[in-house]
Design a protein around this motif. Structure first.
Motif, mmCIF file in Angstrom:
data_model
loop_
_atom_site.group_PDB
_atom_site.id
_atom_site.type_symbol
_atom_site.label_atom_id
_atom_site.label_comp_id
_atom_site.label_asym_id
_atom_site.label_seq_id
_atom_site.Cartn_x
_atom_site.Cartn_y
_atom_site.Cartn_z
ATOM 1 N N ASP A 1 0.850 -1.182 0.000
ATOM 2 C CA ASP A 1 0.000 0.000 0.000
ATOM 3 C C ASP A 1 0.891 1.238 0.000
ATOM 4 O O ASP A 1 2.100 1.154 -0.220
ATOM 5 C CB ASP A 1 -0.934 -0.006 1.217
ATOM 6 C CG ASP A 1 -0.166 -0.190 2.524
ATOM 7 O OD1 ASP A 1 1.079 -0.072 2.489
ATOM 8 O OD2 ASP A 1 -0.799 -0.450 3.558
ATOM 9 N N CYS B 1 1.889 2.960 2.410
ATOM 10 C CA CYS B 1 2.733 3.068 3.599
ATOM 11 C C CYS B 1 3.978 2.199 3.498
ATOM 12 O O CYS B 1 4.614 1.900 4.506
ATOM 13 C CB CYS B 1 1.939 2.674 4.857
ATOM 14 S SG CYS B 1 0.476 3.670 5.137
ATOM 15 N N LYS C 1 2.268 7.861 8.089
ATOM 16 C CA LYS C 1 1.174 7.477 7.200
ATOM 17 C C LYS C 1 0.323 6.372 7.817
ATOM 18 O O LYS C 1 -0.906 6.380 7.711
ATOM 19 C CB LYS C 1 1.740 7.026 5.856
ATOM 20 C CG LYS C 1 2.373 8.134 5.030
ATOM 21 C CD LYS C 1 2.930 7.592 3.725
ATOM 22 C CE LYS C 1 3.586 8.682 2.909
ATOM 23 N NZ LYS C 1 4.181 8.153 1.646
ATOM 24 N N LYS D 1 -3.685 6.576 8.790
ATOM 25 C CA LYS D 1 -4.705 5.619 8.368
ATOM 26 C C LYS D 1 -5.472 5.083 9.563
ATOM 27 O O LYS D 1 -6.700 4.927 9.510
ATOM 28 C CB LYS D 1 -4.048 4.470 7.606
ATOM 29 C CG LYS D 1 -3.506 4.853 6.238
ATOM 30 C CD LYS D 1 -2.896 3.666 5.526
ATOM 31 C CE LYS D 1 -3.923 2.615 5.199
ATOM 32 N NZ LYS D 1 -3.345 1.495 4.417
ATOM 33 N N LYS E 1 -9.504 5.339 10.326
ATOM 34 C CA LYS E 1 -10.381 4.219 10.657
ATOM 35 C C LYS E 1 -11.097 4.456 11.982
ATOM 36 O O LYS E 1 -12.276 4.126 12.133
ATOM 37 C CB LYS E 1 -9.553 2.935 10.729
ATOM 38 C CG LYS E 1 -8.988 2.470 9.389
ATOM 39 C CD LYS E 1 -8.163 1.201 9.559
ATOM 40 C CE LYS E 1 -7.575 0.733 8.232
ATOM 41 N NZ LYS E 1 -6.743 -0.493 8.400
#
Length: 741
Positions: free
Chosen positions: A165, A167, A267, A271, A275
């Motif tokens: 991803d 990150c 990062k 995320k 969430k």
């Protein structure tokens, strides 16, 4: 093909395809011997013998038979299935050539080579055919192809072979190979923890590598370990995909690599916060706010949790106001209890709890049982036991609770403050023996055991315990609402005699000290005898049946006190006159409320007030002060510029005449700010009018003056006018509305 043949001939061996076809022909000849009734199939139990005849090991044959038997459900199998299974078994048992290290890259290369060889030989896996009633539409097919294409072309991590991803970390090999941030930390930590060839430890210890986690501390630990790398360790830090060496410092600096690692961590945290915000929004949207549900939640919470054990506001010494998300979560969870705080995240739970006990610096509990069972003692700094915080489901304190609490208290070595109120300690621990033995006196500064029924034996035990370590570090000793007499008082006075004693505040309100205790106090702490007047800072001797003899004994020491509270004692005029002779420059607060003082005592106080040049509060409410006494006091405090509060409320004998005399002295008062309490003194409208006239003639606006006139037969208009003369923010329309009423 000729070029390929020439190349293979130069290498000294046949082509791989020719060798493979020759093996197939020999296998076909041997297979004919094991053919079952000419059916082209062979029994599974005879496959190990067949494989042995082919020159393979018996274990290989058994493995082929096991894979083809299908747990005993298959008895016959074809020639092609035997060959394919044999090929898979042999390839899975192939070893790497000497000198080659197995890496994810070599594994991927083998898998891709095997897939291409199978496709070229037509040996693809048997597809699973599903019955479909209707063919998919073009739109659905295009979407499915797009998903398959995306999954097929997704870049994977070189360590865990999972999809990457945004990150991910780019390995400094120059080939653009990327790894997951946690995989990179684990890879670097495991390499740095490998011992060197001379058995010396690596830059990191194995224990450090196992426990370093994935946070910013882990990055800092790796940065420190990689400052001066050995050549052997640097060779091991090659890229797990292309095996390129770790770059030198002049090629790519270590600082830039660590900056990339930290940005990956940022990062990841971003995320996680996203969430968490989505989860909070989802919970908020489905939160049931009905009254009956709220009552159920409250009842359950009272039954399970001690809601008064510890508050989040006292636990969190600092709250980062810049982090709006955390504040919104706290507000949504109504985090008044630390249990709610620890439920926010795993990090908060680790910080709040130790061995199923709360790590609380400031504890507020209803019973000692709550502190014993729920609080980790080593981190506690202050303790408040107050039964008024008790909920309906909590029980009182028992003798076993006293024993367990004493053990808990003995291990709380960092305690600075102990407050145990209204716990009836004398009934549970006669003489306070357990409490005295377990008191952590190393750092204790404040001890408050009010309203516990303590007797002289308890006072003696406490004094002996507090003097175990000298000098005594205690600064505040409060033993209000107990049953201590002059015997226990004498034991406690020994704490103030020690050289280096720090006790500045003594609280003995509502005990049974009497005049004899005042004599002991004057003898034990006489500044001229011990040469330490600063040990008489704050004394609270209210409600102790102190009379004339006690006042005579206190005359030499009251002038050295900063706070002298002698109210609620039958001092009388004679006692008041004696105390007036002892007023000194150190006195800040003189509390003689409800002390049965009359005109004679107040006349003496008025004459001697100028000796208390630093007096800030003069409290004389609830006495028998008349007009002459009020005038004498007003003449006396006019000389004290530091005075901030005078309380004459509850002296009904002052009346209108006394108010007139006070207003005559008011122009000479230059204090500011200044608060004068004249509630319930019998002042009428005429006195209030004269007071307003004096304030108009001698303005006091902007100087912080307050005059309290509650419970007097004065009209609301006059009260509001006096307030207007003292307060700048009083609006004229308020006066007009009061006049209309």
């Amino acid at each position: 093909m000729s070029g390929a043949s020439a190349d293979t001939g130069q290498k000294g061996g046949p082509a791989p395809d020719d060798e493979y076809q020759g093996q197939i022909s020999s296998i076909q000849q041997i297979f004919a011997e094991y053919d079952h009734n000419g059916s082209g199939k062979v029994r599974v139990e005879r496959i190990p013998d067949l494989i042995v005849n082919l020159g393979r090991d018996l274990q290989v044959g058994r493995e082929v038979a096991r894979q083809l038997s299908g747990s005993g459900a298959v008895e016959l199998t074809t020639f092609e299935e035997v060959v394919q299974t044999l090929k898979r078994v042999e390839e899975s048992q192939d070893r790497e050539p000497d000198g080659e290290t197995t890496t994810p890259l070599t594994l991927l290369k083998r898998l891709n080579a095997y897939k291409k060889q199978c496709e070229s030989n037509g040996e693809c896996a048997v597809p699973v055919v599903a019955e479909v009633e209707e063919p998919p539409t073009d739109d659905v097919a295009s979407k499915a192809d797009a998903v398959d294409h995306a999954e097929h072309n997704q870049e994977v991590c070189a360590i865990c072979l999972e999809g990457l991803d945004d990150c991910s970390f780019s390995y400094p090999c120059g080939q653009g190979h990327r790894l997951h941030y946690p995989c990179m930390l684990h890879f670097l930590g495991s390499i740095l923890a490998i011992p060197l060839s001379d058995d010396s430890p690596g830059p990191l210890l194995k224990q450090q590598a196992r426990e370093m986690g994935t946070g910013f501390k882990a990055v800092a630990m790796l940065e420190t370990a990689m400052q001066n790398l050995q050549a052997e360790t640097r060779r091991r830090l090659c890229c797990p995909l292309c095996r390129c060496d770790w770059p030198e410092e002049h090629e790519i600096s270590l600082d830039s690599i660590m900056v990339q690692l930290r940005s990956c961590r940022i990062k990841m945290l971003a995320k996680h916060v996203g969430k968490l915000e989505k989860a909070v929004h989802s919970v908020r949207a489905s939160y049931d706010k009905r009254a009956e549900i709220a009552r159920h939640r409250m009842g359950y919470g009272l039954a399970v949790l001690d809601r008064n054990l510890h508050t989040a506001s006292s636990y969190l010494s600092h709250r980062e106001t810049a982090c709006g998300t955390v504040l919104r979560i706290f507000e949504f969870l109504e985090a008044r209890h630390v249990t709610s705080v620890s439920a926010c995240c795993t990090a908060a739970a680790r910080h709040c709890w130790v061995e199923c006990k709360l790590r609380a610096p400031h504890v507020k509990a209803a019973t000692v049982r709550s502190a014993t069972h729920h609080i980790w003692p080593q981190t506690t700094r202050s303790l408040l036991i107050d039964p008024s915080l008790r909920s309906a489901v909590q029980k009182g304190t028992s003798g076993m609770d006293v024993v367990s609490f004493s053990k808990w208290l003995a291990s709380a070595a960092s305690l600075l403050e102990v407050n145990i109120h209204a716990a009836s300690w004398e009934k549970l621990d006669p003489g306070a023996g357990y409490l005295a033995q377990s008191l952590p006196i190393q750092h204790l500064q404040i001890l408050d055991l009010s309203h516990n029924g303590l007797t002289d034996a308890g006072a003696h035990n406490l004094a002996a315990a507090l003097t175990r370590k000298r000098p005594v570090r205690l600064e505040v000793l409060t033993l209000e609402l107990n049953y201590i007499t002059e015997v226990g008082f004498a034991s406690l006075l020994s704490l103030g005699k020690d050289t280096g004693s720090r006790i500045r505040s003594w609280g003995f309100r509502h005990n049974q000290l009497g005049d004899a205790s005042c004599k002991l106090l004057a003898k034990a702490l006489d500044p001229e005898a011990i040469g330490a007047p600063n040990r008489l800072n704050v004394w609270d001797l209210r409600t102790n049946k102190i009379g004339l003899e006690g006042c005579k004994a206190l005359v030499p020491v009251i002038g050295y006190m900063e706070v002298a509270r002698l109210g609620c004692n039958p001092l009388g005029d004679a006692g008041g006159e004696q105390l007036a002779n002892g007023l000194g420059r150190s006195l800040r607060i003189l509390d003689l409320r409800q002390a049965e003082l009359g005109e004679a005592a107040t006349l003496a106080l008025g004459r001697k007030l100028r000796d208390a040049a630093t007096l800030q509060e003069l409290l004389l409410s609830g006495n028998n002060i008349g007009p002459a006494g009020a005038q004498a006091l007003a003449e006396g405090w006019a000389w004290i510029s530091s005075l901030r509060h005078v309380d004459l409320s509850g002296n009904m004998s002052i009346g209108r005449e006394g108010v007139d005399l006070l207003t005559d002295e008011m122009p000479f008062w230059q204090q500011g700010p200044f608060r004068l309490a004249l509630a319930s003194i019998g002042c009428e409208d005429e006195g209030a009018k004269k007071l307003a006239a004096v304030l108009r003639k001698n303005p006091r606006k902007g100087r912080g003056w307050t005059i309290e006139l509650q419970n007097n037969p004065i009209s609301s208009l006059l009260k509001l006018e006096i307030s207007r003369l003292l307060e700048e923010d009083c609006r004229p329309e308020d006066i007009y509305s009061a006049r209309r009423k």
